[in-house]
Design a protein around this motif. Structure first.
Motif: not given
Length: 442
Positions: A305-331
């Motif tokens: 969840r922290m990694l997902y939040a970092l992606v959301d603010r542009g602080d981590a690679p966008p590919a790690l922000g992928r979500v499926r069925a409400g779960v940030p599976y890439a993170a």
């Protein structure tokens, strides 16, 4: 990307247990022995001081998160208070802390399982545990919350049983065991056998053991009525941890000499063997295994969840922000993978790489706490809580700098923080350079 918003599937009863799942692990059942060896019975003072500091930080974090319950939690609060560099530093430091903790817990759990089933090598057990909890974290968040609720509940029940048994032994109600009274608290070198330096060293161990409680505010963003959930979750976490940690330390140093053989390696086992519990070592191995697996599960959740939040603010690679069925599976996959790779590194270079990873996050929780207190001071104005917390954190950092046993952890964590701050400075300059636009942020 099939959906970009995390579902709110957690219930309030899940929150405290998720935080306890991350906080009550090897740091309590095994690591507390290090603090006892350093401070003797004075570990009680060390845990009171560390607990008071934790309460101050958690109250401030709960205050900020109730107003703004977001997945990034304290990283987002730091960003609001000080700018992008602070959010980046807090988020990546906490992510590193959790994923290295996942690796340490996996190694500890694998050693216990290998002792029971020697035919299966430790690396295979690691693979089983990491795969199982990665799968758990890829399911709907409510299922994860339910599993962690019962997982953490087993740990709380085990500690409650330990406290009841220890209390009965101290009261002279356990047949065949003569209560030592206060003999071990004042004898065996006195209450402070290593003086206040020992208490300070014990406090360092205690502070690190409390790390992980912050996950309650990260998880609140996926809970129904998150603002109310944060307030109740933080309160529940604080008193349960106080009972588990302080109660356990009181029972241990009262029932066995602090310098008795086995206390530093396994204080809970030492107590149960002293009382005469049949199969004490096996019982505590099972309890520690459950604690480690629960902590693994919770820390994969918190780090993803922290990694997902970092992606959301542009602080981590966008590919790690992928979500499926409400779960940030890439993170989830990235966080679990880093934990598994760390275990592999520990098997290949047990004396170099993994110790370096552990040292590199040794003071990470103090940096995160300092940013929480600083954010509260900046956003809410000076208060007794923020000023006292910052003074306490500063005192611990100064002690670590002057203590040869702790200095390496502080310096390597500082180097990691310097790298992150350098990265933040480069990103800021890139963003403001002529002809460049802002980095992508979802």
């Amino acid at each position: 990307m099939t959906g970009r918003v995390l579902t709110r599937g957690l219930r309030r009863r899940h929150l405290a247990m998720i935080a306890l799942g991350g906080a009550i692990g090897a740091g309590l059942f095994v690591g507390s022995g290090v603090g006892i060896a350093a401070a003797g019975p004075g570990i009680l003072v060390a845990y009171v001081l560390a607990g008071a500091l934790t309460v101050l930080v958690m109250r401030m974090l709960g205050d900020l998160s109730a107003e703004r319950p977001v997945t990034g939690s304290f990283a987002e609060h730091a960003r609001r208070a000080f700018g992008g560099w602070a959010g980046l530093l807090a988020g990546w430091m906490y992510w590193a802390l959790l994923v290295v903790s996942v690796a340490a817990e996996a190694i500890g759990a694998a050693r216990i399982a290998h002792g029971w089933v020697p035919a299966v090598p430790p690396w295979a057990w690691v693979a089983v545990f990491v795969t199982a909890f990665t799968a758990t974290n890829l399911t709907a968040v409510r299922r994860f919350g339910e599993l962690e609720f019962w997982f953490a509940g087993l740990k709380i029940a085990a500690i409650a049983g330990f406290l009841l048994l220890g209390g009965a032994a101290l009261a002279g109600l356990v047949g065949g065991f003569a209560s030592p009274g206060a003999a071990h608290l004042t004898g065996d070198g006195g209450f402070l056998p290593h003086g206040w330096h020992g208490v300070a060293a014990g406090m360092v161990a205690a502070v690190f053991a409390f790390g992980g409680l912050e996950t309650v505010t990260i998880a609140a963003a996926e809970c129904e009525d998150p603002a109310r959930a944060v307030r109740s979750g933080v309160r529940a976490v604080m008193w349960r941890v106080a009972v588990c940690y302080l109660g356990s330390m009181a029972v241990i140093v009262a029932l066995v000499p602090w310098d008795a053989p086995g206390v530093a390696e396994g204080p809970y086992t030492a107590v149960m063997e002293r009382i005469g519990v049949p199969g004490a070592a096996g019982v505590m191995s099972a309890v520690v295994l459950i604690a480690l697996l629960s902590a693994m599960n919770a820390n994969i959740y918190g780090s993803s969840r922290m990694l997902y939040a970092l992606v959301d603010r542009g602080d981590a690679p966008p590919a790690l922000g992928r979500v499926r069925a409400g779960v940030p599976y890439a993170a989830v996959l990235a966080s679990a993978a880093f934990g598994f790779v760390s275990v592999v590194l520990s098997l290949l270079w047990p004396r170099t790489v993994f110790p370096f990873l552990l040292n590199s996050i040794g003071a990470a929780i103090l940096i995160v706490w300092a940013l929480i207190a600083g954010s509260h001071l900046r956003l809410r104005g000076p208060s007794a809580a923020s000023l006292t917390a910052l003074a306490g954190i500063g005192a611990v950092l100064l002690f670590m700098l002057g203590d040869p046993a702790s200095r390496t952890q502080l310096l390597t964590t500082g180097a990691w923080a310097a790298v992150l701050l350098g990265w933040a400075a480069v990103r800021r300059r890139w963003r403001t350079a002529p002809g460049t636009g802002p980095l992508p942020s979802r």
